[in-house]
Design an enzyme around this catalytic site. Structure first.
Site, short mmCIF file in Angstrom:
data_model
loop_
_atom_site.label_atom_id
_atom_site.label_comp_id
_atom_site.label_asym_id
_atom_site.label_seq_id
_atom_site.Cartn_x
_atom_site.Cartn_y
_atom_site.Cartn_z
N HIS A 1 10.09 -27.39 -11.76
CA HIS A 1 10.29 -28.14 -10.58
C HIS A 1 10.79 -29.58 -10.46
O HIS A 1 10.56 -30.31 -10.01
CB HIS A 1 8.69 -28.51 -10.27
CG HIS A 1 7.84 -27.19 -9.75
ND1 HIS A 1 8.51 -26.22 -9.33
CD2 HIS A 1 6.48 -26.96 -9.62
CE1 HIS A 1 7.74 -25.16 -9.27
NE2 HIS A 1 6.24 -25.66 -9.26
N HIS B 1 6.56 -26.84 -1.41
CA HIS B 1 5.38 -26.33 -2.48
C HIS B 1 4.02 -26.52 -1.69
O HIS B 1 3.19 -26.98 -2.30
CB HIS B 1 5.47 -26.97 -3.62
CG HIS B 1 5.02 -26.37 -4.83
ND1 HIS B 1 3.58 -26.01 -4.96
CD2 HIS B 1 5.38 -25.73 -5.96
CE1 HIS B 1 3.43 -25.42 -6.32
NE2 HIS B 1 4.55 -25.11 -6.94
N GLU C 1 6.48 -19.84 -2.06
CA GLU C 1 7.63 -20.65 -2.29
C GLU C 1 8.91 -19.86 -2.05
O GLU C 1 9.16 -19.15 -2.86
CB GLU C 1 7.72 -21.10 -3.72
CG GLU C 1 6.32 -22.08 -3.87
CD GLU C 1 5.97 -22.06 -5.53
OE1 GLU C 1 6.92 -22.38 -6.31
OE2 GLU C 1 4.85 -21.74 -6.03
#
Ligand code: BGC
Length: 357
Positions: free
Chosen positions: A113, A188, A322
């Site tokens: 991420h 997210h 996502e």
């Protein structure tokens, strides 16, 4: 799904200061029966109030009441804009134009991420209210300087949230760069359509408009293959309770659902990629996307941390959908590229549409 909107926007209102002393602010979008709160740290969705079939409102996204919560270890990317490259990059490195880039191995041995201290979820973006031809919006912009979290190029980013009267929250991403650089952005949000902090999501019924997925190794890195979901616990082509088959995954590296699906995209984009229904409340979330991948994650790493109103976010107490390009695309020559070049504009859209039936 209409894009036009008579939604209203208010704010910014103060939401405390970051640990480094930067002021954090929130905006509120109200459209139809939905209220959405957003904050400039991480261009994050902090609240979504959505009605059930009897018009009772509940906050259906996980998060915290204050900035200290968002800055704590308890925050597992709740509601944020995730990048510069969401999901995993194998061994935290990639090679571009003959040069190797070393990134933070914040999910050792991988990069997850967008990295360590200055990934896009942690920095404070610049917020503004605007009326676009498509409706009332809040736009967050951020200039990620060359070398931030190890990535090449100055990357100019915008995340715009537009709320329709029909319960559709549009998220539009744009980015430009002055050097070739990988970009893979997603939101997210963790959803619990019975209300954040009301237990597990195992009774939610999920349909994914995806007939293939990218299998992963023991470190959750794609093997490079693309396989059919038919005959596996990943077949959500017809509605299935999350809990129906999840136990078969508990003792595997993903610990539950944590897989990238290859969505079946029609010509019309954004296309529907997922539909989730919570049977008791009747709340429904439909997700639309312009991107080829969809990470379906069932909160297998939630630990019961206290969230909004002190409510515990239990193991499997939220799910994420996502919309993104495939994990580790930067090291996988057969996957669609995520390299953005100077002169191009990265544009992707995700829509979360809330309804009740
Ligand atoms: C990933 C999970 C990870 C989680 C962190 C998800 O996008 O797929 O593996 O643990 O994010 O919050």
């Amino acid at each position: 799904m209409s894009h036009a909107s008579a939604a209203e926007v208010s704010g910014p209102t103060p939401f405390g200061n970051t640990y480094d002393g930067l002021p954090v602010e929130r905006y509120t979008l109200t459209g139809g029966k939905i209220t959405v709160r957003l904050m400039n740290r991480g261009a994050t969705i902090t609240e979504v109030l959505a009605p059930d079939r009897a018009q009772n409102l509940a906050d259906v996204v996980l998060g915290f009441d204050n900035i200290a919560g968002y800055e704590s270890e308890a925050n597992q990317y709740f509601g944020c804009t995730t990048g510069r490259v969401c999901n995993r990059i194998a061994n935290a490195r990639f090679t571009l134009d003959g040069r190797q880039y070393q990134l933070a191995d914040n999910s050792a041995p991988n990069h997850l991420h967008g990295g360590g201290k200055r990934s896009l979820d942690k920095v404070v973006w610049q917020g503004e209210k605007l009326v676009t031809p498509r409706g009332t919006a809040v736009r967050f912009t951020y200039l990620s300087p060359e070398g931030e979290e190890g990535y090449p190029g100055n990357l100019k980013l915008a995340t715009t949230y537009i709320l329709g009267d029909d319960g559709a929250l549009w998220i539009e991403w744009e980015a430009t760069t002055d050097k070739p650089t990988p970009v893979n952005l997603t939101n997210h949000s963790y959803f619990n359509l019975a209300g954040a902090g009301s237990g597990t999501v195992l009774d939610h019924e999920v349909t994914l408009y995806a007939d293939r997925y990218t299998p992963v190794d023991a470190n959750l890195i794609p093997t490079g293959k693309i396989e059919a979901v038919t005959g596996t616990v990943l077949d959500f082509t017809t509605a299935k309770r999350i809990g129906e088959r999840i136990e078969q995954l508990t003792n595997t590296p993903t610990k539950g659902y944590d897989h990238n699906f290859v969505v079946m995209q029609g010509k019309q984009l954004p296309a529907a990629v997922a539909k989730v229904r919570e049977p008791k409340s009747g709340r429904v979330l439909t997700v639309f996307s312009t991107q080829p991948g969809l990470q379906f994650y069932t909160g297998n790493f939630l630990t019961g941390q206290a969230g909004k109103g002190g409510k515990p976010y239990v193991y499997r107490g939220g799910f994420c959908l996502e919309t993104q390009h495939f994990p580790d695309s930067v090291n996988q020559p057969t996957f669609p590229t995520i390299i953005l070049k100077p002169g191009e504009t990265y544009r992707q859209t995700c829509v979360y549409m809330f309804s009740a039936e």
